[in-house]
Motif scaffolding. Structure first.
Motif, short mmCIF file in Angstrom:
data_model
loop_
_atom_site.label_atom_id
_atom_site.label_comp_id
_atom_site.label_asym_id
_atom_site.label_seq_id
_atom_site.Cartn_x
_atom_site.Cartn_y
_atom_site.Cartn_z
N ARG A 295 0.83 -1.07 0.03
CA ARG A 295 -0.11 0.15 0.19
C ARG A 295 0.70 1.17 -0.04
O ARG A 295 0.40 2.30 -0.34
CB ARG A 295 -1.04 -0.04 1.43
CG ARG A 295 -1.95 -0.89 1.12
CD ARG A 295 -2.84 -1.04 2.40
NE ARG A 295 -3.59 0.28 2.62
CZ ARG A 295 -4.44 0.48 3.59
NH1 ARG A 295 -4.56 -0.70 4.45
NH2 ARG A 295 -4.97 1.51 3.73
N ALA A 296 1.98 0.97 0.67
CA ALA A 296 3.02 2.49 0.65
C ALA A 296 3.89 2.55 -0.69
O ALA A 296 4.30 3.56 -0.74
CB ALA A 296 3.87 2.26 1.63
N THR A 297 3.71 1.57 -1.64
CA THR A 297 4.47 1.83 -2.85
C THR A 297 3.86 2.69 -3.83
O THR A 297 4.72 3.68 -4.52
CB THR A 297 4.73 0.45 -3.75
OG1 THR A 297 3.47 -0.26 -3.75
CG2 THR A 297 5.35 -0.64 -2.81
N CYS A 298 2.42 2.89 -4.10
CA CYS A 298 1.93 3.76 -5.07
C CYS A 298 0.62 3.74 -4.95
O CYS A 298 0.09 2.93 -4.12
CB CYS A 298 2.42 3.38 -6.35
SG CYS A 298 1.72 1.80 -6.98
N LYS A 299 -0.20 4.84 -5.54
CA LYS A 299 -1.57 4.79 -5.35
C LYS A 299 -2.40 3.52 -5.80
O LYS A 299 -3.34 3.24 -5.30
CB LYS A 299 -1.92 6.17 -5.98
CG LYS A 299 -1.75 7.61 -5.50
CD LYS A 299 -2.05 8.93 -6.16
CE LYS A 299 -1.81 9.81 -5.37
NZ LYS A 299 -2.38 11.06 -6.24
N ALA A 300 -1.92 2.95 -6.89
CA ALA A 300 -2.39 1.91 -7.64
C ALA A 300 -2.44 0.72 -6.61
O ALA A 300 -3.56 -0.15 -6.55
CB ALA A 300 -1.94 1.48 -8.91
#
Length: 261
Positions: free
Chosen positions: A58-63
């Motif tokens: 979840r912390a990597t990107c909005k997608a």
């Protein structure tokens, strides 16, 4: 070049029929989201630490943030991988179980159903959660649900179907000469359900043993050797679904009644 009115009309019609860039982009985004959700589901189902890894996703990107919040991802989290959290961070574990129930996670629905029935004596709500889990293919939920339904005259046939689901013999003929039933799988799930009940009820005060009352029915077995445990695996062979579920009902409640509240 001279452009006639008909040529202009055809050009306009062709332009109108051409997919817009916005429409194509939306379809690509939807496809991309589905793929990302699939990746998140794989992480949830296979990771040795699914909650930690989903939070990292979840912390990597909005997608990924959006994908990891989907119900389908929550359904894939196996609660057996959270055993350390259950004992070391019990409040957090219970909060996660409650969250996963909302996502329809079979393990979470099973644990919640067992807790409601055996720790809080809320049979109605407990059966609802157990049914959700059993419908999703959760065999431990199907086992305990089958035995609980066996107590009620109007649900006895459904209870036997759930026990057949546990043993994977639901598609076979239930009656007839020579038809045999075993409790090979039931033995395994009897132990699993018993452990979950013990965990759910150990904090409940005023525990006392209960007298086992076997539900009455019209079935009376006269077959020789029906239910006798044999072989190194120790499972029994029964002449019918009725004999098998009566045996399991007696075995199960005899084992768990000492720590029922």
């Amino acid at each position: 070049m001279v452009s006639t009115r008909s040529m202009a009309a055809r050009a306009k019609a062709k332009q109108m029929n051409r997919p817009s860039a916005t429409s194509a982009t939306m379809k690509e985004l939807a496809l991309c989201h589905d793929n990302v959700v699939h990746i998140a589901c794989l992480v949830a189902a296979t990771s040795p630490e699914p909650i930690a890894d989903l939070l990292s996703l979840r912390a990597t990107c909005k997608a990924m943030h959006a994908a990891a919040k989907e119900r389908d991802v929550g359904k894939c989290v196996p609660l057996e991988r959270l055993d350390n959290m259950k004992w070391m961070e019990n409040e957090r574990y219970l909060a996660i179980v409650n969250h996963l129930v909302g996502a329809g996670n079979p393990d979470a629905c099973f644990i919640t159903g067992v807790t409601l029935v055996f720790a809080h004596q809320d049979m109605e709500q407990g059966l609802l959660f157990l049914n959700k889990a059993a419908t999703a293919g959760h065999k431990a939920a199907a086992y305990v649900l089958g035995l609980l339904l066996y107590k009620f005259d109007d649900a006895r046939a459904t209870g036997k179907k759930y026990i057949s689901q546990v043993e994977d013999d639901g598609n076979e003929a239930a009656t007839g000469v020579g038809v045999k039933r075993t409790n090979r799988e039931c033995q395994q799930y009897r132990k699993i359900v018993g452990d979950v009940i013990q965990e759910a009820t150990w904090k409940v005060g005023g525990r006392r043993g209960r007298m086992l009352v076997l539900p009455e029915d019209s079935h009376h077995c006269t077959a020789t050797g029906c239910g006798v445990e044999s072989g190194w695996e120790g499972y029994g062979v029964f002449c019918s679904d009725d004999c098998r579920i009566k045996h399991e009902y007696s075995k199960f409640f005899t084992e768990v009644m000492n720590y029922l509240p």
